[in-house]
Design an enzyme around this catalytic site. Structure first.
Site, PDB file in Angstrom:
ATOM      1  N   CYS A 115       0.907  -1.119   0.185  1.00 50.68           N
ATOM      2  CA  CYS A 115       0.003  -0.118   0.153  1.00 50.68           C
ATOM      3  C   CYS A 115       0.835   1.297  -0.040  1.00 50.68           C
ATOM      4  CB  CYS A 115      -0.919   0.118   1.101  1.00 50.68           C
ATOM      5  SG  CYS A 115      -0.086  -0.194   2.628  1.00 50.68           S
ATOM      6  N   CYS A 121       3.881   1.843   2.616  1.00 52.56           N
ATOM      7  CA  CYS A 121       5.104   1.056   2.118  1.00 52.56           C
ATOM      8  C   CYS A 121       6.120   1.779   1.265  1.00 52.56           C
ATOM      9  CB  CYS A 121       4.915  -0.348   1.472  1.00 52.56           C
ATOM     10  SG  CYS A 121       3.365  -1.121   2.591  1.00 52.56           S
TER      11      CYS A 121
END
Lengths: 76, 320
Positions: free
Chosen positions: A10, A13
């Site tokens: 997502c 990250c």
């Protein structure tokens, strides 16, 4: 040094990865950055919130996007 | 205050006629966007602070040490309600709980309530529907998590976990826990960054929800839905619940829509059932859970939650 970024991919990250790269650059260090997106592998580190940061197989942080300054303390 | 700004902007500055449908829709849009944004910013900042000091591993530790003859489901459900939830963390969280020795049923209690009752939903409910509806909503969400989790724990569903998960559960490993000794001042940038992020993530839902709510507000005649979806229509609750499952939005996007729907004659129970189903059950969530659960477990999970939401919808229509 091997730095692992754990997370299913997502936005957070990606952001964490950018912060890690920035911290490395500031410190003038190089490291191998691995992105771990497989849940089974993430589970090996027993983290319950992603993204998480692993430096040389040691979990240093999870559940947040660390500030660059904090990441530097992990890398020193 | 927001009313004044919206009034000033729409009726004075733009000099629109308050009888005009577009003006009414626009007024609703401005007013609700301001109000919701304000409430959301307040609550996510607050939760950011709580979260920084009371992270998820503490929640798990708390649950691990409690064996309370069924009350642990209630406790897990309450913790699910107060823990900020991000769907992208639901898998690691699920595994982490199970690995920590928390039973599947208790973990599910947590997982069910977490998206259903959350701080953003509660503050918006409070701002729009008042404390009575908010309280009833919070209690019923927590009860759904408690009872469905309890019911599922009686079915012995562990065999329906995916194989890699079962493999994981065989290993016992020291639990990850990192103590953070930084003081409040050092935590601020991080808390702020997270709050800004969360806000950016939900604001499109807010704008979308408010836009739809505004159109309903401005163009649909008062009491319009009463004839089709009124309390005497027996199928209204199950239909709204089931229709909402494939939809995905978060609470801040659904609440302005149901606010308008309720104003135009949809009973509050039907509206809440719709909302619970949108935020609590969704296709993306099912796809995510598919990574850890076999299809049969997801089906049982979703249908028991949907069933409870329907029962609650009827109940709300009777009592509120």
């Amino acid at each position: 040094m091997i730095i692992k970024i754990l997370g299913s991919g997502c936005k957070n990250c990606t952001k964490l990865e950018a912060h890690v790269r920035e911290a490395l650059q500031d410190l003038g260090k190089t490291a191998e950055i691995e992105k771990i997106t497989d849940f089974a592998e993430i589970a090996q580190f027993n983290v319950m919130k992603t993204p998480a940061l692993v430096v040389d197989e040691k979990l240093v942080s999870f559940g947040k996007v660390n500030e660059v300054s904090e990441i530097k303390t992990f890398l020193e | 205050m927001f009313e004044m700004i919206a009034d000033g902007l729409i009726y004075n500055l733009l000099a629109l006629d308050s009888a005009n449908h577009w003006a009414q829709a626009l007024h609703f849009f401005v007013y609700d966007t301001l109000k919701i944004s304000f409430l959301v910013i307040f609550v996510i900042s607050l939760m950011g602070i709580v979260n920084s000091y009371f992270p998820i591993d503490k929640v798990r530790e708390f649950l691990e040490n409690k064996k309370l003859f069924g009350l642990e489901h209630f406790l897990a459900s309450v913790l699910g309600a107060v823990t900020p939830f991000c769907s992208c963390s639901s898998i690691p969280l699920f595994i982490g709980f199970l690995k920590g020795g928390i039973p599947l049923g208790v973990t599910l209690s947590f997982l069910i309530t977490s998206p259903l009752v959350n701080e953003i939903a509660l503050i918006l409910f409070l701002g729009i529907f008042g404390w009575k509806v908010t309280l009833v909503y919070a209690i019923s969400g927590i009860l759904i998590g408690t009872f469905v989790g309890f019911f599922l724990s009686k079915l012995g569903l562990e065999s329906y976990l995916e194989d890699w998960v079962k493999e994981q559960l065989k290993q016992k490993m020291a639990q990850a826990s990192i103590t953070d000794e930084r003081n409040f001042k050092d935590r601020i940038p991080e808390i702020k960054a997270e709050a800004v992020d969360t806000f950016k993530k939900i604001i499109p839902y807010v704008l979308g929800g408010v836009a739809i709510g505004g159109v309903i507000h401005g163009f649909v005649p008062t009491g319009y839905f009463e004839q089709y979806m009124g309390k005497d229509n027996f199928f209204a609750v199950p239909i709204s619940t089931i229709l909402a499952i494939p939809m995905y939005s978060n609470a801040s996007g659904v609440i302005p829509i149901i606010q308008s729907l309720v104003a135009k004659g949809i009973p509050i129970g039907t509206a809440i059932a719709f909302m619970m189903s949108v935020v609590g059950l969704s296709l993306p969530e099912a796809l995510l859970l598919k990574k850890v659960m076999k299809l049969k477990l997801i089906a049982i999970y979703f249908s028991s939650v949907a069933f409870s939401i329907i029962i609650l919808g009827y109940l709300f229509n009777m009592i509120l």
